[in-house]
Design a protein around this motif. Sequence first.
Motif, PDB file in Angstrom:
ATOM      1  N   PHE A  74       0.998  -1.425  -0.007  1.00  0.00           N
ATOM      2  CA  PHE A  74      -0.025   0.043   0.059  1.00  0.00           C
ATOM      3  C   PHE A  74       0.967   1.257   0.105  1.00  0.00           C
ATOM      4  CE2 PHE A  74      -3.367  -2.752   1.488  1.00  0.00           C
ATOM      5  CZ  PHE A  74      -4.341  -2.401   0.380  1.00  0.00           C
ATOM      6  N   PHE A  75       1.939   1.133   0.989  1.00  0.00           N
ATOM      7  CA  PHE A  75       2.655   2.368   0.733  1.00  0.00           C
ATOM      8  C   PHE A  75       3.729   2.540  -0.530  1.00  0.00           C
ATOM      9  CE2 PHE A  75       2.638   2.528   5.562  1.00  0.00           C
ATOM     10  CZ  PHE A  75       2.579   3.954   5.645  1.00  0.00           C
ATOM     11  N   SER A  76       3.917   1.313  -1.271  1.00  0.00           N
ATOM     12  CA  SER A  76       4.489   1.310  -2.397  1.00  0.00           C
ATOM     13  C   SER A  76       3.622   2.123  -3.480  1.00  0.00           C
ATOM     14  CB  SER A  76       4.730  -0.029  -2.851  1.00  0.00           C
ATOM     15  OG  SER A  76       5.612  -0.482  -2.055  1.00  0.00           O
ATOM     16  N   LEU A  77       2.405   1.632  -3.448  1.00  0.00           N
ATOM     17  CA  LEU A  77       1.291   2.221  -4.400  1.00  0.00           C
ATOM     18  C   LEU A  77       1.104   3.502  -4.127  1.00  0.00           C
ATOM     19  CD1 LEU A  77      -0.712   1.352  -6.676  1.00  0.00           C
ATOM     20  CD2 LEU A  77      -2.266   0.911  -4.957  1.00  0.00           C
ATOM     21  N   ALA A  78       0.855   4.067  -2.973  1.00  0.00           N
ATOM     22  CA  ALA A  78       0.627   5.460  -2.605  1.00  0.00           C
ATOM     23  C   ALA A  78       1.835   6.357  -2.900  1.00  0.00           C
ATOM     24  CB  ALA A  78       0.345   5.757  -1.143  1.00  0.00           C
ATOM     25  N   GLY A  79       2.832   5.819  -2.665  1.00  0.00           N
ATOM     26  CA  GLY A  79       4.055   6.608  -2.886  1.00  0.00           C
ATOM     27  C   GLY A  79       4.481   6.750  -4.514  1.00  0.00           C
ATOM     28  N   GLY A  80       4.267   5.496  -4.965  1.00  0.00           N
ATOM     29  CA  GLY A  80       4.585   5.442  -6.661  1.00  0.00           C
ATOM     30  C   GLY A  80       3.540   6.357  -7.292  1.00  0.00           C
ATOM     31  N   ALA A  81       2.310   6.316  -6.832  1.00  0.00           N
ATOM     32  CA  ALA A  81       1.303   7.185  -7.424  1.00  0.00           C
ATOM     33  C   ALA A  81       1.504   8.523  -7.480  1.00  0.00           C
ATOM     34  CB  ALA A  81      -0.207   6.793  -6.956  1.00  0.00           C
ATOM     35  N   THR A  82       1.767   9.102  -6.256  1.00  0.00           N
ATOM     36  CA  THR A  82       2.233  10.467  -5.786  1.00  0.00           C
ATOM     37  C   THR A  82       3.679  10.799  -6.843  1.00  0.00           C
ATOM     38  OG1 THR A  82       1.178  10.037  -3.726  1.00  0.00           O
ATOM     39  CG2 THR A  82       2.671  12.054  -4.082  1.00  0.00           C
ATOM     40  N   LEU A  83       4.507   9.808  -6.773  1.00  0.00           N
ATOM     41  CA  LEU A  83       5.869  10.404  -7.653  1.00  0.00           C
ATOM     42  C   LEU A  83       5.640  10.099  -8.954  1.00  0.00           C
ATOM     43  CD1 LEU A  83       8.417   8.263  -5.317  1.00  0.00           C
ATOM     44  CD2 LEU A  83       8.227  10.698  -5.432  1.00  0.00           C
ATOM     45  N   LEU A  84       4.700   9.365  -9.440  1.00  0.00           N
ATOM     46  CA  LEU A  84       4.300   9.396 -10.837  1.00  0.00           C
ATOM     47  C   LEU A  84       3.630  10.844 -11.190  1.00  0.00           C
ATOM     48  CD1 LEU A  84       4.092   8.138 -13.575  1.00  0.00           C
ATOM     49  CD2 LEU A  84       1.939   7.012 -12.840  1.00  0.00           C
ATOM     50  N   ALA A  85       2.668  11.280 -10.347  1.00  0.00           N
ATOM     51  CA  ALA A  85       2.086  12.519 -10.658  1.00  0.00           C
ATOM     52  C   ALA A  85       3.249  13.491 -10.777  1.00  0.00           C
ATOM     53  CB  ALA A  85       1.092  12.871  -9.688  1.00  0.00           C
ATOM     54  N   TYR A  86       4.156  13.510  -9.639  1.00  0.00           N
ATOM     55  CA  TYR A  86       5.392  14.468  -9.651  1.00  0.00           C
ATOM     56  C   TYR A  86       5.988  14.318 -11.099  1.00  0.00           C
ATOM     57  CZ  TYR A  86       9.489  16.949  -8.175  1.00  0.00           C
ATOM     58  OH  TYR A  86      10.630  17.672  -8.085  1.00  0.00           O
ATOM     59  N   ALA A  87       6.485  13.175 -11.462  1.00  0.00           N
ATOM     60  CA  ALA A  87       7.109  13.041 -12.693  1.00  0.00           C
ATOM     61  C   ALA A  87       6.472  13.502 -13.935  1.00  0.00           C
ATOM     62  CB  ALA A  87       7.498  11.561 -12.709  1.00  0.00           C
ATOM     63  N   ILE A  88       5.151  13.143 -13.964  1.00  0.00           N
ATOM     64  CA  ILE A  88       4.405  13.859 -15.158  1.00  0.00           C
ATOM     65  C   ILE A  88       4.347  15.334 -14.968  1.00  0.00           C
ATOM     66  CG2 ILE A  88       2.144  13.986 -16.240  1.00  0.00           C
ATOM     67  CD1 ILE A  88       1.747  10.934 -15.285  1.00  0.00           C
ATOM     68  N   TYR A  89       4.145  16.098 -13.873  1.00  0.00           N
ATOM     69  CA  TYR A  89       4.211  17.392 -13.950  1.00  0.00           C
ATOM     70  C   TYR A  89       5.560  17.821 -14.490  1.00  0.00           C
ATOM     71  CZ  TYR A  89       4.996  22.060 -11.890  1.00  0.00           C
ATOM     72  OH  TYR A  89       5.193  23.410 -12.059  1.00  0.00           O
TER      73      TYR A  89
END
Length: 93
Positions: free
Chosen positions: A43-58
């Motif tokens: 769950f932490f992997s998913l939450a952190g990965g999704a948040t980091l993906l949003a940052y990477a897209i930005y």
Amino acid sequence: MTVEWLWLGIGFLGQALFSARFLVQWLASERARRSILPRAFWFFSLAGGATLLAYAIYRRDPVFIAGQGAGLFIYVRNLMLIRREIREHRART
């Protein structure tokens, strides 16, 4: 607060969530006295990965986007396997 500062905060939040998974794994392994990966790790992997993906897209970083995007599939798949295992265990008992 500027948009840049907001996204910098989102990036750090994602990194903190992603890093928390190692603390969760370490504590769970110490309690069990063996190496384990608890559900919270995924769950932490998913939450952190999704948040980091949003940052990477930005940030428009294709290397970061590819890495985080691919990881999300792995995290979701592991959670699906865990859920199936729990259901099968409940069906047997």
